[in-house]
Design a protein around this motif. Structure first.
Motif, PDB file in Angstrom:
ATOM      1  N   CYS A  18       0.844  -1.188   0.000  1.00  0.00           N
ATOM      2  CA  CYS A  18       0.000   0.000   0.000  1.00  0.00           C
ATOM      3  C   CYS A  18       0.885   1.246   0.000  1.00  0.00           C
ATOM      4  O   CYS A  18       1.777   1.392   0.850  1.00  0.00           O
ATOM      5  CB  CYS A  18      -0.914  -0.015   1.225  1.00  0.00           C
ATOM      6  N   ASP A  40     -15.066 -12.609  -1.182  1.00  0.00           N
ATOM      7  CA  ASP A  40     -14.430 -12.053   0.014  1.00  0.00           C
ATOM      8  C   ASP A  40     -13.388 -11.009  -0.383  1.00  0.00           C
ATOM      9  O   ASP A  40     -12.884 -10.997  -1.513  1.00  0.00           O
ATOM     10  CB  ASP A  40     -13.761 -13.150   0.844  1.00  0.00           C
ATOM     11  N   ARG A  41     -13.058 -10.140   0.567  1.00  0.00           N
ATOM     12  CA  ARG A  41     -12.072  -9.077   0.334  1.00  0.00           C
ATOM     13  C   ARG A  41     -10.898  -9.249   1.284  1.00  0.00           C
ATOM     14  O   ARG A  41     -11.086  -9.558   2.467  1.00  0.00           O
ATOM     15  CB  ARG A  41     -12.712  -7.709   0.565  1.00  0.00           C
ATOM     16  N   VAL A  42      -9.713  -9.020   0.762  1.00  0.00           N
ATOM     17  CA  VAL A  42      -8.489  -9.109   1.554  1.00  0.00           C
ATOM     18  C   VAL A  42      -7.829  -7.739   1.536  1.00  0.00           C
ATOM     19  O   VAL A  42      -7.478  -7.225   0.465  1.00  0.00           O
ATOM     20  CB  VAL A  42      -7.531 -10.174   0.978  1.00  0.00           C
ATOM     21  N   PRO A  43      -7.649  -7.115   2.695  1.00  0.00           N
ATOM     22  CA  PRO A  43      -7.086  -5.763   2.712  1.00  0.00           C
ATOM     23  C   PRO A  43      -5.594  -5.747   2.406  1.00  0.00           C
ATOM     24  O   PRO A  43      -4.856  -6.670   2.753  1.00  0.00           O
ATOM     25  CB  PRO A  43      -7.355  -5.286   4.143  1.00  0.00           C
ATOM     26  N   VAL A  44      -5.188  -4.676   1.752  1.00  0.00           N
ATOM     27  CA  VAL A  44      -3.774  -4.341   1.564  1.00  0.00           C
ATOM     28  C   VAL A  44      -3.650  -2.885   1.977  1.00  0.00           C
ATOM     29  O   VAL A  44      -3.740  -1.971   1.158  1.00  0.00           O
ATOM     30  CB  VAL A  44      -3.316  -4.536   0.103  1.00  0.00           C
ATOM     31  N   GLU A  91      -4.860   0.498   2.782  1.00  0.00           N
ATOM     32  CA  GLU A  91      -6.093   1.193   2.436  1.00  0.00           C
ATOM     33  C   GLU A  91      -6.706   0.685   1.131  1.00  0.00           C
ATOM     34  O   GLU A  91      -7.777   1.141   0.727  1.00  0.00           O
ATOM     35  CB  GLU A  91      -5.836   2.696   2.346  1.00  0.00           C
ATOM     36  N   SER A  92      -6.057  -0.254   0.473  1.00  0.00           N
ATOM     37  CA  SER A  92      -6.597  -0.896  -0.722  1.00  0.00           C
ATOM     38  C   SER A  92      -7.090  -2.295  -0.346  1.00  0.00           C
ATOM     39  O   SER A  92      -7.022  -2.707   0.809  1.00  0.00           O
ATOM     40  CB  SER A  92      -5.532  -0.976  -1.825  1.00  0.00           C
ATOM     41  N   GLU A  93      -7.580  -3.031  -1.337  1.00  0.00           N
ATOM     42  CA  GLU A  93      -8.033  -4.388  -1.096  1.00  0.00           C
ATOM     43  C   GLU A  93      -8.038  -5.157  -2.401  1.00  0.00           C
ATOM     44  O   GLU A  93      -8.065  -4.569  -3.496  1.00  0.00           O
ATOM     45  CB  GLU A  93      -9.439  -4.406  -0.476  1.00  0.00           C
ATOM     46  N   GLU A 128     -10.092  -8.557  -4.243  1.00  0.00           N
ATOM     47  CA  GLU A 128     -11.303  -9.380  -4.168  1.00  0.00           C
ATOM     48  C   GLU A 128     -10.973 -10.815  -4.560  1.00  0.00           C
ATOM     49  O   GLU A 128     -10.267 -11.057  -5.550  1.00  0.00           O
ATOM     50  CB  GLU A 128     -12.372  -8.817  -5.100  1.00  0.00           C
ATOM     51  N   TYR A 179      -7.421  -6.774  -8.036  1.00  0.00           N
ATOM     52  CA  TYR A 179      -7.265  -5.403  -7.565  1.00  0.00           C
ATOM     53  C   TYR A 179      -7.904  -4.495  -8.611  1.00  0.00           C
ATOM     54  O   TYR A 179      -7.368  -4.313  -9.710  1.00  0.00           O
ATOM     55  CB  TYR A 179      -5.790  -5.039  -7.365  1.00  0.00           C
TER      56      TYR A 179
END
Length: 217
Positions: free
Chosen positions: A40, A116-120, A122-124, A126, A142
């Motif tokens: 990020c 589901d979403r995986v955070p990075v 402030e980004s993520e 799917e 992304y």
């Protein structure tokens, strides 16, 4: 240097700077596996896709800022050879597709499913579940708000075809999944990053979908 997505075993990483995310691609191990480090730009939080091999090299690329989580795209051993060592050194959360998690010898702290979403930071990214290469294979999307989508496909999609399958039924399932969940959803400019070898775009591969089905692999 312009990012081209071309790396080779023992060679330097390729780095792609997006507005909100940095992507570092490196080839590791005897099977020329790609590992991808996402960082990020705002928080410096990092996520690794496939701790495939050469843990010391991966840890050097990760650096002193540490690692929030490791996502394993599927159960095959060439994609997790360095997972135990990387997790031990970083205390990163382990993430994998729910249907493959039990076959990965490092416990999966967060089994994920389609959507589901995986955070990075402030980004993520799917999770896109793609059945066929393995029951729990996942791709990670992304959807860059400032540019084209970026898709990490594991061994489900490569330039020139879908990933290896072991029966006609599995091949048809995987091609159907990739067609519906990837090609019918995402635009031609989507850049995808496979588990081995060079990158490509969906636009470059889309004209060949019927050829792949007729070919049968």
């Amino acid at each position: 240097m312009t990012y081209r997505g071309k790396v080779k075993p023992g060679g330097p990483p390729a780095v792609r700077e997006l507005t909100n995310l940095t992507i570092t691609k490196v080839s590791v191990g005897p099977m020329d596996n790609n590992a991808y480090l996402l960082r990020c730009q705002r928080t410096d939080e990092q996520v690794l896709i496939d701790a495939a091999n050469e843990p010391d090299r991966l840890l050097e690329i990760i650096g002193e800022d540490g690692l929030a989580r490791v996502v394993t795209t599927h159960r095959h051993g060439d994609h997790w050879q360095a997972l135990a060592q990387v997790v031990a050194a970083t205390d990163a959360e382990t993430v994998a597709g729910a249907e493959d998690a039990e076959e990965i010898p490092v416990a999966t702290a967060r089994p994920v499913r389609h959507g589901d979403r995986v955070p990075v930071g402030e980004s993520e990214v799917e999770v896109i579940h793609l059945v066929g290469h393995t029951p729990g294979s996942i791709a990670l999307l992304y959807d860059d708000p400032t540019g084209e989508p970026h898709l990490f496909t594991g061994d489900s999609l490569f330039p020139g075809g879908v990933g290896k399958t072991w029966s006609k039924r599995d091949f048809e399932t995987l091609l159907d999944e990739v067609t519906r969940k990837v090609f019918e959803r995402l635009p031609d400019e989507t850049w995808f990053y496979p588990g081995h070898g060079d990158d490509s775009t969906l636009g470059a591969e889309r004209p060949h979908l019927d050829e792949w089905r007729e070919r049968g692999w």
